[in-house]
Design a protein around this motif. Structure first.
Motif, PDB file in Angstrom:
ATOM      1  N   PRO A  50      -0.904   1.473  12.482  1.00 25.21           N
ATOM      2  CA  PRO A  50      -0.875   0.745  11.206  1.00 25.21           C
ATOM      3  C   PRO A  50      -2.282   0.477  10.674  1.00 25.21           C
ATOM      4  CG  PRO A  50      -0.334  -0.724  13.042  1.00 25.21           C
ATOM      5  CD  PRO A  50      -0.491   0.645  13.618  1.00 25.21           C
TER       6      PRO A  50
ATOM      7  N   TRP B 177     -12.343  -5.576   0.781  1.00 28.60           N
ATOM      8  CA  TRP B 177     -11.729  -4.400   0.137  1.00 28.60           C
ATOM      9  C   TRP B 177     -11.210  -4.652  -1.274  1.00 28.60           C
ATOM     10  CZ3 TRP B 177     -13.227  -0.484   2.855  1.00 28.60           C
ATOM     11  CH2 TRP B 177     -13.085  -0.413   4.255  1.00 28.60           C
TER      12      TRP B 177
ATOM     13  N   TYR C  51       0.822  -1.222   0.000  1.00 28.77           N
ATOM     14  CA  TYR C  51       0.000   0.000   0.000  1.00 28.77           C
ATOM     15  C   TYR C  51       0.854   1.269   0.000  1.00 28.77           C
ATOM     16  CZ  TYR C  51      -4.064  -2.926   0.684  1.00 28.77           C
ATOM     17  OH  TYR C  51      -5.041  -3.863   0.504  1.00 28.77           O
ATOM     18  N   GLY C  52       1.857   1.315   0.878  1.00 30.85           N
ATOM     19  CA  GLY C  52       2.671   2.519   0.984  1.00 30.85           C
ATOM     20  C   GLY C  52       3.589   2.705  -0.219  1.00 30.85           C
ATOM     21  N   GLY C  53       4.338   1.650  -0.563  1.00 31.45           N
ATOM     22  CA  GLY C  53       5.352   1.763  -1.614  1.00 31.45           C
ATOM     23  C   GLY C  53       4.753   1.948  -2.999  1.00 31.45           C
TER      24      GLY C  53
HETATM   25  C1  LIG Z   1      -4.767 -10.075   8.122  1.00 28.36           C
HETATM   26  C2  LIG Z   1      -4.713  -8.588   8.057  1.00 28.36           C
HETATM   27  C3  LIG Z   1      -5.873  -7.867   7.826  1.00 28.36           C
HETATM   28  C4  LIG Z   1      -5.841  -6.474   7.745  1.00 28.36           C
HETATM   29  N1  LIG Z   1      -7.010  -5.788   7.513  1.00 28.36           N
HETATM   30  C5  LIG Z   1      -6.979  -4.448   7.426  1.00 28.36           C
HETATM   31  C6  LIG Z   1      -8.151  -3.697   7.155  1.00 28.36           C
HETATM   32  O1  LIG Z   1      -9.225  -4.251   6.952  1.00 28.36           O
HETATM   33  N2  LIG Z   1      -8.078  -2.359   7.100  1.00 28.36           N
HETATM   34  C7  LIG Z   1      -6.899  -1.716   7.299  1.00 28.36           C
HETATM   35  O2  LIG Z   1      -6.872  -0.468   7.283  1.00 28.36           O
HETATM   36  N3  LIG Z   1      -5.759  -2.378   7.540  1.00 28.36           N
HETATM   37  C8  LIG Z   1      -5.771  -3.727   7.609  1.00 28.36           C
HETATM   38  N4  LIG Z   1      -4.619  -4.417   7.852  1.00 28.36           N
HETATM   39  C9  LIG Z   1      -3.367  -3.667   7.950  1.00 28.36           C
HETATM   40  C10 LIG Z   1      -2.876  -3.390   6.518  1.00 28.36           C
HETATM   41  O3  LIG Z   1      -2.769  -4.600   5.826  1.00 28.36           O
HETATM   42  C11 LIG Z   1      -1.573  -2.662   6.586  1.00 28.36           C
HETATM   43  O4  LIG Z   1      -1.800  -1.394   7.198  1.00 28.36           O
HETATM   44  C12 LIG Z   1      -0.966  -2.462   5.199  1.00 28.36           C
HETATM   45  O5  LIG Z   1      -0.808  -3.676   4.503  1.00 28.36           O
HETATM   46  C13 LIG Z   1       0.375  -1.800   5.355  1.00 28.36           C
HETATM   47  O6  LIG Z   1       0.904  -1.538   4.104  1.00 28.36           O
HETATM   48  P1  LIG Z   1       2.441  -1.211   3.949  1.00 28.36           P
HETATM   49  O7  LIG Z   1       2.627  -0.755   2.547  1.00 28.36           O
HETATM   50  O8  LIG Z   1       2.897  -0.318   5.021  1.00 28.36           O
HETATM   51  O9  LIG Z   1       3.221  -2.567   4.186  1.00 28.36           O
HETATM   52  P2  LIG Z   1       2.903  -4.116   4.074  1.00 28.36           P
HETATM   53  O10 LIG Z   1       1.545  -4.372   3.530  1.00 28.36           O
HETATM   54  O11 LIG Z   1       3.298  -4.710   5.374  1.00 28.36           O
HETATM   55  O12 LIG Z   1       3.917  -4.578   2.954  1.00 28.36           O
HETATM   56  C14 LIG Z   1       5.284  -4.363   3.058  1.00 28.36           C
HETATM   57  C15 LIG Z   1       5.951  -4.833   1.808  1.00 28.36           C
HETATM   58  O13 LIG Z   1       7.350  -4.607   1.957  1.00 28.36           O
HETATM   59  C16 LIG Z   1       8.051  -5.739   1.556  1.00 28.36           C
HETATM   60  N5  LIG Z   1       9.319  -5.824   2.302  1.00 28.36           N
HETATM   61  C17 LIG Z   1       9.512  -6.286   3.559  1.00 28.36           C
HETATM   62  N6  LIG Z   1      10.813  -6.221   3.885  1.00 28.36           N
HETATM   63  C18 LIG Z   1      11.442  -5.680   2.816  1.00 28.36           C
HETATM   64  C19 LIG Z   1      12.799  -5.354   2.548  1.00 28.36           C
HETATM   65  N7  LIG Z   1      13.759  -5.564   3.455  1.00 28.36           N
HETATM   66  N8  LIG Z   1      13.095  -4.834   1.335  1.00 28.36           N
HETATM   67  C20 LIG Z   1      12.132  -4.600   0.412  1.00 28.36           C
HETATM   68  N9  LIG Z   1      10.840  -4.896   0.618  1.00 28.36           N
HETATM   69  C21 LIG Z   1      10.496  -5.423   1.807  1.00 28.36           C
HETATM   70  C22 LIG Z   1       7.122  -6.910   1.861  1.00 28.36           C
HETATM   71  O14 LIG Z   1       7.397  -7.993   1.003  1.00 28.36           O
HETATM   72  C23 LIG Z   1       5.758  -6.305   1.572  1.00 28.36           C
HETATM   73  O15 LIG Z   1       5.358  -6.537   0.247  1.00 28.36           O
HETATM   74  C24 LIG Z   1      -4.629  -5.798   7.927  1.00 28.36           C
HETATM   75  C25 LIG Z   1      -3.446  -6.517   8.163  1.00 28.36           C
HETATM   76  C26 LIG Z   1      -3.483  -7.894   8.228  1.00 28.36           C
HETATM   77  C27 LIG Z   1      -2.218  -8.650   8.474  1.00 28.36           C
END
Ligand SMILES: Cc1cc2nc3c(=O)[nH]c(=O)nc-3n(C[C@H](O)[C@H](O)[C@H](O)COP(=O)(O)OP(=O)(O)OC[C@H]3O[C@@H](n4cnc5c(N)ncnc54)[C@H](O)[C@@H]3O)c2cc1C
Length: 418
Positions: free
Chosen positions: A326, A401, A13-15
């Motif tokens: 988060p 979603w 989501y963020g990246g």
């Molecule tokens: C089961 C579950 C249900 C959820 N349901 C909801 C919901 O209904 N509503 C809501 O608001 N939030 C929900 N969340 C939270 C939501 O999923 C997170 O807030 C969101 O996915 C965060 O996005 P992000 O981009 O920060 O990182 P993440 O989704 O955690 O992804 C991080 C990415 O970085 C990559 N990565 C990791 N380490 C490295 C590295 N060293 N180098 C390069 N890449 C790397 C990973 O492979 C991954 O693809 C839920 C979470 C879970 C686990």
């Protein structure tokens, strides 16, 4: 001359959202846009709708797999050579030399960055709920879980937050069905499903009355809730053991029988045990403690989303950052802020400073969380208002979603500058 690299770590989501915004709204505004390249580093070639995991673990027939998993390189073909995808994992960050080391299939690529966005998110303890490693690891853990599911007579899920409640609700309805309209609970469920919660109530981010409603819905699909208890010990030794990467249980553990002792003195036998509590920020590549908070998130300026201790043009967004709780709605609110501030910094460095102030992030702390309990019910609140079950179903429970992610991954969501 080599292009200036705007490196984004993490393809979720963020990246992915930041990358689309930089490519759509920042590069075209720079005096010499061809001098820059966005480099997205991700261990997975695909981006996924992570919230769908509690239902997706049951079977591939639960969702359209082409919507659940979407190719990152394909989504960025539209930007030509302004974009480069690196299928690897960041292993070290040298913020004084401005180099990030990336493991690409066993070889280390050192990338000099001009700007850096850390969006590596967080891992769950169980491998079932996201890309703790790559898609092959996630798929293998789902396969192992699905093979064990038909024979399971008892399932224990630890964690009273949304992941635990949703997983219990999905498995309950799938395996046991739902009690009739006039029964308050499902008598004699086929599979004994126990949800163990450390708190006095489930769902600590929602008011108790809403959490209690979730309990009544869980009872209808044959889930027993044990509150004020933590799983203290999991036996046999090795079951749920570390997988050697520090990422928690391995593939075999998702289907292993386990004897659980709880800190309230009781014990439970489980054919399947699912730890569904807590997450750990993916920051093992960051060694300088100045860049980390006590809970190992990236120490992020909560107003500007810059990582002040890392030098110029370094930012964090998403679950890895310390600026907000988060959640996806926090990320979507942060994207226009990080975009505006990266733009300011890059324009200033290119000799075209913008007037005015930095754009400021402000965390929305109102009660907002939606928690489906099976395919037709759910509890939740949005912006402080309690939602009826029907609304939770309509917004989230129908497809977790998936209706929102098409535009996010393709970049259409970000067509206009926020
Ligand atoms: C089961 C579950 C249900 C959820 N349901 C909801 C919901 O209904 N509503 C809501 O608001 N939030 C929900 N969340 C939270 C939501 O999923 C997170 O807030 C969101 O996915 C965060 O996005 P992000 O981009 O920060 O990182 P993440 O989704 O955690 O992804 C991080 C990415 O970085 C990559 N990565 C990791 N380490 C490295 C590295 N060293 N180098 C390069 N890449 C790397 C990973 O492979 C991954 O693809 C839920 C979470 C879970 C686990």
């Amino acid at each position: 001359m080599a292009q200036k690299q705007i490196v984004i770590l993490g393809g979720s989501y963020g990246g992915v959202s930041t990358a689309h915004n930089v490519l759509k709204h920042i590069l075209p505004a720079l005096p010499e846009s061809s001098a820059y390249q966005v480099v997205l580093v991700s261990p997975t070639k695909q981006v996924m709708c992570r919230p769908a995991c509690p239902r997706a673990i049951i079977g591939d027939d639960q969702f359209d797999q082409n919507k659940l998993f979407v190719s990152i390189p394909k989504s960025f073909e539209q930007y030509g050579t302004s974009f480069r995808f690196v299928n690897g994992t960041a292993t070290a960050l040298d913020h004084t030399q401005r180099i990030v080391s990336v493991d690409v299939a066993g070889t280390t690529e050192q990338i000099n960055y001009y700007a850096l966005v850390i969006a590596t998110g967080a891992s769950t303890y169980s491998p079932l709920f996201g890309f703790n490693r790559d898609e092959a690891f996630l798929r293998a853990s789902w396969k192992s879980f699905r093979e064990a599911l038909p024979a399971a007579k008892s399932i224990v899920i630890a964690g009273g937050g949304p992941t635990g409640v949703e997983t219990a609700g999905e498995l309950g309805e799938h395996l046991n069905g739902r009690a009739g309209w006039f029964s308050s609970k499902l008598e004699h469920p086929k599979v004994a499903i126990t949800l163990v919660s450390a708190g006095a109530d489930l769902l600590p981010n929602l008011r108790p009355a809403i959490a209690h409603k979730a309990e009544t819905y869980l009872a209808k699909v044959g889930v027993t809730v044990v509150k004020n208890a933590r799983v203290k010990n999991v036996a046999p030794q090795g079951s749920q053991a570390q997988d050697g990467t520090g990422h928690g249980p391995g593939i075999d553990d998702v289907a292993a029988k386990a004897s659980l002792s709880l800190d309230n003195g009781s014990s439970i036998e489980a054919d399947i045990y699912i730890p569904a509590f807590g997450t750990r920020p993916n920051t093992s590549f960051v060694s300088d403690p100045a860049l980390l908070t006590a809970d190992r998130r990236i120490n992020t300026n909560a107003t500007t989303l810059r990582v002040d201790a890392a030098g110029p043009r370094v930012y964090a967004v998403g679950d890895v950052g310390s600026y907000a709780n988060p959640a996806i709605h926090q990320i979507l609110a942060a994207i226009p802020v990080i975009t505006a501030n990266i733009k300011r910094d890059l324009l200033a460095d290119a000799g075209k400073p913008l007037s005015g102030e930095d754009r400021q992030f402000k965390e929305d702390k109102r009660e907002t969380q939606m928690v489906p309990v099976g395919k037709s019910k759910g509890v939740g609140a949005a912006m402080g208002y309690k939602l009826p079950s029907f609304m939770v179903w309509l917004i989230k429970g129908r497809d977790y979603w998936l209706w929102t992610t098409g535009n996010l991954w393709s970049g259409k969501q970000w067509a206009k500058e926020g």
